[in-house]
Design a protein around this motif. Structure first.
Motif, PDB file in Angstrom:
ATOM      1  N   LYS A  66      23.428  63.427 -90.848  1.00 28.26           N
ATOM      2  CA  LYS A  66      24.018  65.094 -90.298  1.00 28.26           C
ATOM      3  C   LYS A  66      25.363  65.143 -91.139  1.00 28.26           C
ATOM      4  O   LYS A  66      26.174  64.095 -91.220  1.00 28.26           O
ATOM      5  CB  LYS A  66      24.662  64.660 -88.841  1.00 28.26           C
ATOM      6  CG  LYS A  66      25.164  66.102 -88.169  1.00 28.26           C
ATOM      7  CD  LYS A  66      25.246  65.686 -86.847  1.00 28.26           C
ATOM      8  CE  LYS A  66      25.918  66.817 -86.108  1.00 28.26           C
ATOM      9  NZ  LYS A  66      26.150  66.855 -84.757  1.00 28.26           N
ATOM     10  N   PRO A  67      25.475  66.244 -91.589  1.00 25.69           N
ATOM     11  CA  PRO A  67      26.886  66.540 -92.625  1.00 25.69           C
ATOM     12  C   PRO A  67      28.095  66.355 -91.855  1.00 25.69           C
ATOM     13  O   PRO A  67      27.981  66.709 -90.568  1.00 25.69           O
ATOM     14  CB  PRO A  67      26.662  67.959 -93.045  1.00 25.69           C
ATOM     15  CG  PRO A  67      25.038  68.306 -92.920  1.00 25.69           C
ATOM     16  CD  PRO A  67      24.718  67.362 -91.701  1.00 25.69           C
ATOM     17  N   ASP A  68      29.143  65.846 -92.480  1.00 19.38           N
ATOM     18  CA  ASP A  68      30.539  65.781 -91.906  1.00 19.38           C
ATOM     19  C   ASP A  68      30.979  67.513 -91.891  1.00 19.38           C
ATOM     20  O   ASP A  68      31.853  67.733 -91.016  1.00 19.38           O
ATOM     21  CB  ASP A  68      31.280  65.066 -92.780  1.00 19.38           C
ATOM     22  CG  ASP A  68      30.839  63.445 -92.356  1.00 19.38           C
ATOM     23  OD1 ASP A  68      30.460  63.248 -91.745  1.00 19.38           O
ATOM     24  OD2 ASP A  68      31.255  62.857 -93.305  1.00 19.38           O
ATOM     25  N   ALA A  69      30.642  68.346 -92.894  1.00 24.31           N
ATOM     26  CA  ALA A  69      31.080  69.466 -93.208  1.00 24.31           C
ATOM     27  C   ALA A  69      30.281  70.156 -93.983  1.00 24.31           C
ATOM     28  O   ALA A  69      29.258  69.670 -94.651  1.00 24.31           O
ATOM     29  CB  ALA A  69      32.620  69.471 -93.601  1.00 24.31           C
ATOM     30  N   GLY A  70      30.482  71.637 -93.879  1.00 26.32           N
ATOM     31  CA  GLY A  70      29.385  72.585 -94.789  1.00 26.32           C
ATOM     32  C   GLY A  70      28.297  73.017 -94.106  1.00 26.32           C
ATOM     33  O   GLY A  70      28.123  72.910 -92.919  1.00 26.32           O
ATOM     34  N   MET A  71      27.553  73.725 -94.793  1.00 27.39           N
ATOM     35  CA  MET A  71      26.588  74.615 -94.189  1.00 27.39           C
ATOM     36  C   MET A  71      25.166  74.530 -94.908  1.00 27.39           C
ATOM     37  O   MET A  71      25.157  74.364 -96.122  1.00 27.39           O
ATOM     38  CB  MET A  71      26.883  76.127 -94.290  1.00 27.39           C
ATOM     39  CG  MET A  71      26.008  76.774 -93.462  1.00 27.39           C
ATOM     40  SD  MET A  71      26.274  78.750 -93.833  1.00 27.39           S
ATOM     41  CE  MET A  71      25.982  78.913 -95.544  1.00 27.39           C
ATOM     42  N   ILE A  72      23.866  74.466 -94.375  1.00 27.40           N
ATOM     43  CA  ILE A  72      22.795  74.297 -94.764  1.00 27.40           C
ATOM     44  C   ILE A  72      21.882  75.746 -94.247  1.00 27.40           C
ATOM     45  O   ILE A  72      21.768  75.959 -92.886  1.00 27.40           O
ATOM     46  CB  ILE A  72      21.782  73.134 -94.345  1.00 27.40           C
ATOM     47  CG1 ILE A  72      22.484  71.954 -94.769  1.00 27.40           C
ATOM     48  CG2 ILE A  72      20.419  73.089 -95.122  1.00 27.40           C
ATOM     49  CD1 ILE A  72      21.776  70.739 -94.544  1.00 27.40           C
ATOM     50  N   ARG A  73      21.640  76.660 -94.988  1.00 23.41           N
ATOM     51  CA  ARG A  73      20.815  77.911 -94.554  1.00 23.41           C
ATOM     52  C   ARG A  73      19.528  77.963 -95.297  1.00 23.41           C
ATOM     53  O   ARG A  73      19.109  77.924 -96.545  1.00 23.41           O
ATOM     54  CB  ARG A  73      21.695  79.055 -95.050  1.00 23.41           C
ATOM     55  CG  ARG A  73      21.308  80.407 -94.499  1.00 23.41           C
ATOM     56  CD  ARG A  73      22.141  81.561 -94.784  1.00 23.41           C
ATOM     57  NE  ARG A  73      23.415  81.331 -94.293  1.00 23.41           N
ATOM     58  CZ  ARG A  73      24.149  81.801 -93.420  1.00 23.41           C
ATOM     59  NH1 ARG A  73      23.134  82.472 -92.417  1.00 23.41           N
ATOM     60  NH2 ARG A  73      24.841  81.658 -92.804  1.00 23.41           N
ATOM     61  N   LEU A  74      18.566  78.082 -94.530  1.00 25.35           N
ATOM     62  CA  LEU A  74      17.148  78.208 -95.058  1.00 25.35           C
ATOM     63  C   LEU A  74      16.616  79.588 -94.358  1.00 25.35           C
ATOM     64  O   LEU A  74      16.413  79.812 -93.495  1.00 25.35           O
ATOM     65  CB  LEU A  74      16.132  77.083 -94.303  1.00 25.35           C
ATOM     66  CG  LEU A  74      14.767  77.001 -94.934  1.00 25.35           C
ATOM     67  CD1 LEU A  74      14.576  76.598 -96.279  1.00 25.35           C
ATOM     68  CD2 LEU A  74      13.798  76.306 -93.997  1.00 25.35           C
ATOM     69  N   PHE A  75      16.301  80.346 -95.489  1.00 22.68           N
ATOM     70  CA  PHE A  75      15.886  81.802 -95.407  1.00 22.68           C
ATOM     71  C   PHE A  75      16.846  82.439 -94.371  1.00 22.68           C
ATOM     72  O   PHE A  75      16.179  83.099 -93.373  1.00 22.68           O
ATOM     73  CB  PHE A  75      14.273  81.815 -94.919  1.00 22.68           C
ATOM     74  CG  PHE A  75      13.379  81.358 -95.978  1.00 22.68           C
ATOM     75  CD1 PHE A  75      13.059  82.282 -97.007  1.00 22.68           C
ATOM     76  CD2 PHE A  75      12.717  80.040 -95.870  1.00 22.68           C
ATOM     77  CE1 PHE A  75      12.211  81.603 -97.927  1.00 22.68           C
ATOM     78  CE2 PHE A  75      11.889  79.737 -96.788  1.00 22.68           C
ATOM     79  CZ  PHE A  75      11.651  80.539 -97.848  1.00 22.68           C
ATOM     80  N   ASP A  76      17.914  82.301 -94.746  1.00 32.26           N
ATOM     81  CA  ASP A  76      18.843  83.307 -94.099  1.00 32.26           C
ATOM     82  C   ASP A  76      19.226  82.762 -92.627  1.00 32.26           C
ATOM     83  O   ASP A  76      20.028  83.247 -91.850  1.00 32.26           O
ATOM     84  CB  ASP A  76      18.641  84.753 -93.989  1.00 32.26           C
ATOM     85  CG  ASP A  76      18.456  85.466 -95.193  1.00 32.26           C
ATOM     86  OD1 ASP A  76      19.464  84.851 -96.229  1.00 32.26           O
ATOM     87  OD2 ASP A  76      17.687  86.219 -95.495  1.00 32.26           O
TER      88      ASP A  76
END
Length: 504
Positions: free
Chosen positions: A55-65
């Protein structure tokens, strides 16, 4: 071009280590996007976050918006992310179809064989991954097993494919077949993240390349506008010499002779009558697909395994019945294939790992007592000479990166000044900087008149370093060729059991 995956400022820290530091990555639909980096650069951590293992500590993962927050790989799979790992996760005794549908079979009480085989057949046709659904996985080549893994991903409706070091276990011909498959998937709009340390492959198959260094994404380049040298320099942060320079050298006296060696595992002969010799000032390479008897052959020479018949002669003496300790004492050094299982004691300090072969010998022991000051001085000198990082000799081996663990083993074995060094997969999984360091050390030993037996799955490495090359297939030595003018294609044929046509 539509964005498939977008990663913004992804950050992940572990105690004492910032593994990913505001990493950015963007993958388009229908592109092959390569991710390069040294060991410890953060590639694995990044992929594990994309796949839901971390699990990320910070930031964003975006898949197909759609922004995603995974807590398990199952959620990543359900979202459409599929990952094919370097080491396959197949059950050999099951058929192709059974492996693919395992865990999500149609039918509540009975396995519907015909229905599932037809489903898998249609799936393989759709993605141009031709394979017989009724064949047991144990009867497939490594390349075809990889196709099964890819089909497993698409059976679960993956919209993004991650390939982790996909050519590590393949012959050159199988690698070409994989690239053909990848090209067809790209033409169908499938986005692929391709993780590899082989620069020539990356520049051959990818559209764009993201380079990671020290946990950061330092550059994203169009593949057509870069080259292996620039990529290597970006990976390590300084100029890297990619080409191995091996000066000509006449071989000296014979150090090792393997005569009609047969090695069995259970009731099966894994090595079938192998014969070859290794001389002073020579690197003798053994090439072959993994699992064709290399491990058993090395075990027999080092004394870890027993020979069924034949003889092993070292410096004119038959050592076939010698123990491991006796062979070490006679002058054999060994870099094992699995550095963590066989090369190091992971919970020992570096001081202890540096003397594993000679812990009971002078000057490290006297009257049954360790000579701590001598051991620490020895460890500090080796850590400095071999650029082991971090330098702390009281560190546990498990806290080092793979490349630095390998340097500890190399330093220990080379410092023993043995007449023969057996190096099994010495650069497996290492980055370009560590590979260059180990290659330089092997060539230094060659120049000093040491005999080196090199076993590697990396054909570029075998060709670049070896003075002579023996090719093994199903336990038999197919041929011995000069290292200077052999091609990967010729080696690939021999590796699959096809004899080369002789001139004249």
């Amino acid at each position: 071009m539509r964005t498939c995956l977008e990663i913004n400022d992804l950050t992940k820290a572990f105690p004492g280590v910032l593994a990913n530091d505001h990493v950015n990555l963007k993958v388009f639909e229908g592109e092959i996007h390569a991710v390069l980096g040294e060991n410890g650069a953060g590639k694995s951590t990044l992929m594990k976050m994309i796949y839901g293992l971390y699990k990320p500590d910070a930031g964003m993962i975006r898949l197909f918006d759609q922004e995603l927050h995974f807590s398990s790989p199952r959620q990543a799979i359900e979202a459409g992310i599929g990952m094919v790992h370097q080491h396959f996760m197949l059950i050999p005794e099951l058929t192709v179809a059974e492996n693919i549908v395992l865990g999500s079979e149609t039918g509540k009480f009975h396995y519907r064989r015909k229905e599932n085989e037809e489903l898998v057949r249609k799936l393989s046709e759709r993605y141009h991954l031709d394979i017989d659904p009724s064949v047991k996985v144990k009867d497939l080549t490594v390349g075809l097993q990889q196709r099964v893994e890819i089909l497993k991903v698409f059976y679960r409706k993956a919209r993004l494919l991650i390939l982790d070091e996909p050519t590590a276990m393949l012959t050159p011909q199988e690698a070409v077949e994989l690239f053909t498959v990848m090209d067809k998937l790209r033409s169908q709009g499938v986005p692929i993240i391709f993780i590899s340390h082989k620069l020539e492959e990356v520049t051959k198959i990818s559209d764009r390349i993201t380079v990671m260094r020290a946990g950061r994404s330092v550059a994203t380049l169009e593949t057509k506008s870069t080259n292996p040298q620039e990529l290597a320099n970006l990976m390590v942060g300084h100029e890297v010499l990619l080409q191995v320079i091996k000066p000509p050298q006449a071989a000296g006296e014979t150090i090792l002779q393997v005569k009609n060696c047969v090695v069995s595992s259970g009731r099966v002969d894994k090595v079938k009558g192998c014969s070859f010799e290794v001389c002073r000032g020579e690197i003798f390479g053994i090439a072959g697909i993994d699992g064709n008897g290399q491990a058993e052959l090395i075990s027999a020479i080092t004394g870890l395994g027993r020979i069924k018949s034949g003889r092993i002669i070292f410096k004119g003496q038959d050592i076939s019945s010698f123990s491991v300790r006796q062979r070490i004492g006679a002058g054999i050094a060994y870099i094992p294939q699995d550095r963590q299982l066989d090369g190091l004691v992971m919970d020992f300090k570096l001081t202890e790992n540096f003397i594993l072969r000679d812990f009971a010998q002078k000057p490290y022991a006297k009257l049954g007592q360790f000579q701590r000051k001598v051991i620490e001085q020895h460890a500090a000198r080796l850590a400095e000479d071999y650029d082991v990082r971090p330098r702390g000799i009281q560190s546990l081996a498990r806290n080092l990166s793979g490349g630095n663990q390998q340097k500890v083993i190399l330093a220990r074995e080379v410092s023993r000044d043995a007449d023969l060094l057996i190096a099994a997969q010495p650069t497996r999984g290492l980055d370009v900087g560590a590979i260059q360091f180990i290659h330089d050390k092997l060539l230094e030993l060659r120049a000093k008149g040491k005999a080196i037996l090199l076993v590697s799955l990396e054909l570029d490495e075998i060709i670049a370093l070896s003075d002579r090359i023996g090719v093994i297939h199903e336990g038999k030595l197919m041929d011995i060729l000069p290292g200077g003018n052999v091609t990967k294609e010729e080696l690939g044929l021999l590796m699959t059991g096809v004899a080369l046509a002789k001139e004249g």
